[in-house]
Design an enzyme around this catalytic site. Structure first.
Site, PDB file in Angstrom:
ATOM      1  N   SER A 188       0.843  -1.202   0.000  1.00  0.00           N
ATOM      2  CA  SER A 188       0.000   0.000   0.000  1.00  0.00           C
ATOM      3  C   SER A 188       0.876   1.248   0.000  1.00  0.00           C
ATOM      4  O   SER A 188       0.574   2.240  -0.653  1.00  0.00           O
ATOM      5  CB  SER A 188      -0.928  -0.010   1.206  1.00  0.00           C
ATOM      6  OG  SER A 188      -0.181   0.166   2.380  1.00  0.00           O
TER       7      SER A 188
ATOM      8  N   ARG B  82       0.362   3.567  -3.180  1.00  0.00           N
ATOM      9  CA  ARG B  82      -0.295   4.855  -2.931  1.00  0.00           C
ATOM     10  C   ARG B  82       0.490   5.981  -3.572  1.00  0.00           C
ATOM     11  O   ARG B  82      -0.037   6.809  -4.302  1.00  0.00           O
ATOM     12  CB  ARG B  82      -0.436   5.093  -1.435  1.00  0.00           C
ATOM     13  CG  ARG B  82      -1.124   6.424  -1.131  1.00  0.00           C
ATOM     14  CD  ARG B  82      -1.275   6.673   0.346  1.00  0.00           C
ATOM     15  NE  ARG B  82      -2.063   5.634   0.990  1.00  0.00           N
ATOM     16  CZ  ARG B  82      -1.576   4.688   1.760  1.00  0.00           C
ATOM     17  NH1 ARG B  82      -0.281   4.658   1.983  1.00  0.00           N
ATOM     18  NH2 ARG B  82      -2.349   3.792   2.300  1.00  0.00           N
TER      19      ARG B  82
ATOM     20  N   ASN C  34      -0.756   7.908  -7.071  1.00  0.00           N
ATOM     21  CA  ASN C  34      -1.035   9.342  -7.060  1.00  0.00           C
ATOM     22  C   ASN C  34      -0.165  10.084  -8.057  1.00  0.00           C
ATOM     23  O   ASN C  34      -0.645  10.938  -8.811  1.00  0.00           O
ATOM     24  CB  ASN C  34      -0.801   9.905  -5.658  1.00  0.00           C
ATOM     25  CG  ASN C  34      -2.045   9.782  -4.805  1.00  0.00           C
ATOM     26  OD1 ASN C  34      -2.989  10.530  -4.971  1.00  0.00           O
ATOM     27  ND2 ASN C  34      -2.047   8.804  -3.922  1.00  0.00           N
TER      28      ASN C  34
END
Lengths: 289, 156
Positions: free
Chosen positions: A217, A221, A225
């Site tokens: 994660s 992440r 992004n």
């Protein structure tokens, strides 16, 4: 870019400059995405590594310069800037990490500044650095990506390093038995040995997923992004190549608006990566099970 | 988008940067920060101590001022008293002196009056004798009547 199609332009922008073993057995740069793919694992994204190491050097040298001249008296401009960051990171670490570790605060500082710098390259218009690469290399089709954090290798590399630290500190604080116990004896436990033996696989499945989810994660992440942000920039840049005046004008406005919004994202993502690292490491240090 | 050895390169770079930061960047900066914090805390401490000292000093000054005022008032009071005393003494002395001078003057005047009276008496005696000579037409023996004349003069 006029001779390229929009999809070709986008694909070209999403391809890394890869150095690896070519199909003919020589080592060299891949010229197409297909070639890069065929190089397998033992290939390097030279652009990703170059920019990340360069920016990392910028960070350590700049901060080292300030640290060498650090005084407890009146600070200069650079020291002031560095102190603000150090103080900010120190506060963040002290807020969520209650143990004492000489590693965690410098680690958090490095992550924050480094990730921020790598993300910040995203604010440079998408074609400038690739164009520069074309000018320097003389190869008009050379692929080049400047934003290291849009390469999953980079984010995963950092996340796995953090993961290694998590495991290292878990074992250091709780011992190997404690670490294995944490993975297998929770959340379901029983006084009955037989029932406990049955519950171990269940516990392990749950806890192992929890453990593995941390680096995944963390990496995805940041990558997601930044990748999405870069893709929006590329799509806006496609508008400039359309040749239509009103679309280009709209593109300028959108480029500006997205860049402003992106300032928030790059800072926020750097902060989240740092904060989660601190939290994960503080969890690794806590022996509350 | 391929996962490849970039991963390892990035991890190695990451560890090197973290180690460098840990050894050469973080300690001096955080030490400087903590030292400054201590300095500022000490400074604030000293400032509050100084403020307390100032307050005490001001109190002392006020007290001394009040004492000084009291003393000054006392001195002025004494000076006034002394002043009136001196004036009274001077007045008394002046009065005594005046009395003395007056008495002296009076004595002198009296003396003069007596002198003049004696002279007048003598002259009047001789005048009376010469008058009587003229009246009697005869010369009275000056020596024979001198006793009489002086008796007369004493009677006047």
């Amino acid at each position: 870019m006029a001779e390229q199609t929009a999809s070709g332009y986008i694909q070209h922008h999403l391809q890394n400059l890869t150095y690896g073993q070519l199909p003919n057995g020589d080592w060299g740069f891949a010229h197409t995405a297909q070639e890069a793919k065929e190089m397998g694992f033992w290939a390097f994204h030279v652009d990703t590594l170059g920019w990340s190491v360069g920016l990392g050097l910028l960070f350590v040298l700049l901060f080292r310069m300030a640290a060498k001249k650090a005084t407890s008296g009146q600070p200069g401009g650079l020291q002031n800037f560095v102190e603000v960051l150090v103080d900010f990171v120190d506060t963040s670490v002290k807020d969520s990490f209650h143990g004492r570790s000489p590693v965690i605060a410098p680690l958090a500082l490095t992550i924050f500044v480094w990730v921020f710098l790598m993300n910040a390259i995203d604010l440079i218009p998408v074609d400038w650095i690739p164009m520069l690469a074309v000018l320097i290399s003389g190869d008009s089709h050379i692929p080049f990506r400047a934003v290291s954090t849009t390469d999953p290798n980079a984010t995963l590399g950092m996340a796995l390093s953090v993961f290694a630290l998590i495991i290292f500190y878990s074992i250091k604080v709780k011992g190997i038995g404690g670490f294995i116990g944490e993975l297998t004896l929770h959340p379901f436990g029983s006084k009955n040995l037989f029932v406990q033996a049955l519950l171990i696989p269940v516990n392990f499945l749950l806890e192992f997923v929890t453990l593995i989810a941390k680096p995944i994660s963390l990496a995805l992440r940041l990558f997601g992004n930044m990748y999405a942000g870069e893709l929006v920039f590329i799509l806006i840049a496609v508008m400039f190549g359309s040749g239509l005046l009103w679309l280009s004008a709209l593109g300028i406005v959108l480029q500006w608006a997205w860049a402003v919004f992106h300032i928030l994202i790059i800072t926020l993502q750097a902060f989240i990566f740092m904060m989660l690292t601190i939290v994960y490491l503080s969890m690794a240090h806590e022996d509350n099970h | 988008m391929n996962i490849n050895a970039t991963l390892i390169g990035q991890s190695v770079a990451f560890f090197i940067f973290v180690l460098f930061c840990m050894k050469y960047v973080w300690p001096p900066v955080i030490t400087a920060l903590q030292e400054r914090q201590k300095k500022i805390a000490d400074g604030l401490d000293a400032a509050s101590r100084a403020a307390r000292d100032l307050e005490l000093a001001q109190e002392k000054v006020g007290q001394q001022l009040r004492e000084a005022k009291g003393q000054a008032a006392e001195i002025i009071e004494q000076a006034k008293k002394r002043g009136t005393q001196i004036v009274d003494e001077a007045r008394e002395q002046a009065r005594v002196e005046a009395d003395r001078v007056k008495a002296q003057a009076q004595a002198e005047i009296e003396q003069e009056i007596n002198g003049v009276k004696d002279a007048l008496r003598a002259q009047l005696g001789s005048l009376a004798v010469s008058g009587a000579e003229k009246i009697l037409g005869a010369s009275i023996d000056q020596n024979a009547h001198a006793e009489l004349v002086s008796k007369l003069a004493a009677e006047i």
